[in-house]
Design a protein around this motif. Sequence first.
Motif, PDB file in Angstrom:
ATOM      1  N   ASN A  66       0.785  -1.240   0.000  1.00  0.00           N
ATOM      2  CA  ASN A  66       0.000   0.000   0.000  1.00  0.00           C
ATOM      3  C   ASN A  66       0.814   1.285   0.000  1.00  0.00           C
ATOM      4  N   THR A  67       2.093   1.209   0.314  1.00  0.00           N
ATOM      5  CA  THR A  67       2.857   2.449   0.464  1.00  0.00           C
ATOM      6  C   THR A  67       3.160   3.117  -0.879  1.00  0.00           C
ATOM      7  N   GLN A  68       3.331   4.437  -0.837  1.00  0.00           N
ATOM      8  CA  GLN A  68       3.697   5.237  -2.006  1.00  0.00           C
ATOM      9  C   GLN A  68       5.145   5.741  -1.907  1.00  0.00           C
ATOM     10  N   ASN A  69       5.859   5.345  -0.859  1.00  0.00           N
ATOM     11  CA  ASN A  69       7.224   5.817  -0.625  1.00  0.00           C
ATOM     12  C   ASN A  69       8.240   4.800  -1.139  1.00  0.00           C
ATOM     13  N   LEU A  70       9.430   5.290  -1.502  1.00  0.00           N
ATOM     14  CA  LEU A  70      10.478   4.420  -2.041  1.00  0.00           C
ATOM     15  C   LEU A  70      11.804   4.641  -1.311  1.00  0.00           C
TER      16      LEU A  70
ATOM     17  N   GLY B 238       5.105   3.667   5.407  1.00  0.00           N
ATOM     18  CA  GLY B 238       5.857   2.550   4.870  1.00  0.00           C
ATOM     19  C   GLY B 238       6.816   2.967   3.769  1.00  0.00           C
ATOM     20  N   PHE B 239       7.490   2.003   3.167  1.00  0.00           N
ATOM     21  CA  PHE B 239       8.331   2.264   1.990  1.00  0.00           C
ATOM     22  C   PHE B 239       8.592   0.964   1.246  1.00  0.00           C
ATOM     23  N   LYS B 240       8.678   1.081  -0.071  1.00  0.00           N
ATOM     24  CA  LYS B 240       9.086  -0.035  -0.911  1.00  0.00           C
ATOM     25  C   LYS B 240      10.584   0.060  -1.126  1.00  0.00           C
ATOM     26  N   CYS B 241      11.278  -1.023  -0.849  1.00  0.00           N
ATOM     27  CA  CYS B 241      12.725  -1.047  -1.022  1.00  0.00           C
ATOM     28  C   CYS B 241      13.079  -1.676  -2.369  1.00  0.00           C
ATOM     29  N   PHE B 242      13.970  -1.016  -3.114  1.00  0.00           N
ATOM     30  CA  PHE B 242      14.497  -1.535  -4.372  1.00  0.00           C
ATOM     31  C   PHE B 242      16.019  -1.433  -4.346  1.00  0.00           C
ATOM     32  N   LYS B 243      16.665  -2.307  -5.127  1.00  0.00           N
ATOM     33  CA  LYS B 243      18.128  -2.264  -5.218  1.00  0.00           C
ATOM     34  C   LYS B 243      18.557  -2.204  -6.681  1.00  0.00           C
TER      35      LYS B 243
END
Length: 613
Positions: A86-90, A483-488
């Motif tokens: 649901n989060t919009q943060n990255l 929240g936040f979505k984590c990407f690498k």
Amino acid sequence: MQKLEGKTFNVVQENIEKLKELFPEVFTEDKVDIDRLRLALGENVEKEKERYEFTWNGKTEAIQLAQKQTTGTLLPCKDESVNWSNTQNLYIEGDNLEVLRVLQNSYRNKVKMIYIDPPYNTGNDFIYEDDYSDNLKNYKIKNNENMKSNPETYGRFHTKWLNMMYPRLKIAKNLLKEDGVIFISISDKEIHNLRKICDEIFGEENFEGHIHWRRRHNQPNDKTKLIGLVAEHIIVYAKNKSELKASGVGKIGLTGEFSNPDNDPRGEWASKPWKVGSDQNGSKYVITTPTGVVYDGEWMGDYGNYKRLLDDNRIYFPKNGDGSPRKKYYKFEREEEGQCANNWWDAKDFGHNQGANNETYELMGVKNIFSNPKPTELIKNLIQISNAKNDDIILDFFAGSGSTAHATLQQNIDDGQSRRFILVQLPELLDDKNKDQKAAYDFLTLLNKPLNMSEIGKERIRRVAEKIKNEIHNNSVVQIDSGFKCFKLDETNLKTWDEESLNLERSLLDFVEPIKEGRSQEDVVYEVLLKYGIDLTVPIKETKIAGKTVFTIGLGYLLVCLERDLTLYEIEEMAKEKPARIVFYDEGFIDDRVRTNAQQILKRYGVEDIRVI
């Protein structure tokens, strides 16, 4: 069917298209005729050999770096995220130059505010050295090394810093909205060089100001220095000054001690003079205080306005009713009653280093876990004056301690807005022999986490999220996305898009399985979003259509099917969903007949944008 481009946004091609719109006559066989362009520009071409310019060794390469495309991608890391669905943060881990390049398709002209606190080039800071030939591979190699500082004994001390900063700022400008604004913290060491490259990138006319922030509340006692360091600099540039002004410039809350001595039902208040200053124009009339003292002068509003405020208990007379009238303003009115920011920000109202250390100690339970973190109060005020509001994106690509995410979330709580953040941080390896990193190193060791800078930043945001969750647990009205979505950052998921193999003949094995080993279909879906130019936070649902796995994106706006041996029946069932766009594997069809007829079936159902990878 159109092939989906495997590279990121082509800045050079966009510049050429803009030039074609303005000066179509300067093109010959799709190339720019420089002589014709000079004629078109008339007398506005600099011809003198001696001219005003700022240059250094490597500048040309730095400009080229900003324009270079990449086939890199971002891999989703759900286990390291908070509220993934649901989060919009990255939060993105990787070299920020490559990450900024990767983000260009999806976030070009979409970021309202950028705040960065880059290395100050004091001699102890790590200065990342890019590799023009293959910066993504360079990042992957250096990712496993201890980062090196840039001591003044090295040759080209300022040059290394400029070569790092220039391409990153150049791409950052492309990500800003037309009414966007960038804030950059810096010390005395490179402030003069930073101003020069920002004048070149953003334009001198878009310089908004130079904030002097008192970073410490106490007086230094360093007998080795002639002038003690108590302040840092924050320089401010708009992308387009007129667009920024047209969209509205934010205000900071008026300073003052809020209290409620008269039990006003509207809550705590402070006050400001009703009498105009010497450089202002007002209305002339006589005011008599409740105790009979008469004041004759110029006032902020006309008499009718004054009377309405007086009847509404909005006029306050200090000195037990004898003093000159003042207008009351309330805490809940801070945005409306705020004031234009000035260029001196004191430690009392805008935070200081010791306060920031106390703030992180309270949150993390460890002293000095970050080296000189910025106080959230400072960044919250920058957010306010940027006028970033609901759904606006705030970007920090030197994320460090994560103060920007913390400040964004806190500001959202304070005023009920829903700003989003994107943080980018290099996973710089921590060194337990470095006194500034020892606390963080030990902290992550206890948590059994990877020993790098991005891990400590992510952990801070997780704890902020938990703190916010506890604070608003009993308040059903307050809804904060913490929240936040984590990407690498990593190399492309597809062999066909790998830069190393682009000039080589594809092997038969690549036709059988184009995805690299260890990568999933979902990894490819996120790469498709980046190459297509779609926000990474759009809803993605994995489903089955006619027995085939399909990813439906943006509530059905885009369908991605990465299955093999597709038949006309299966394709028609997907077409019945009527997406605006659909993506298949190039070799995903069971035979050439299906491939040929698939396009006609899809168009019959209104699907016009059909791509293959």
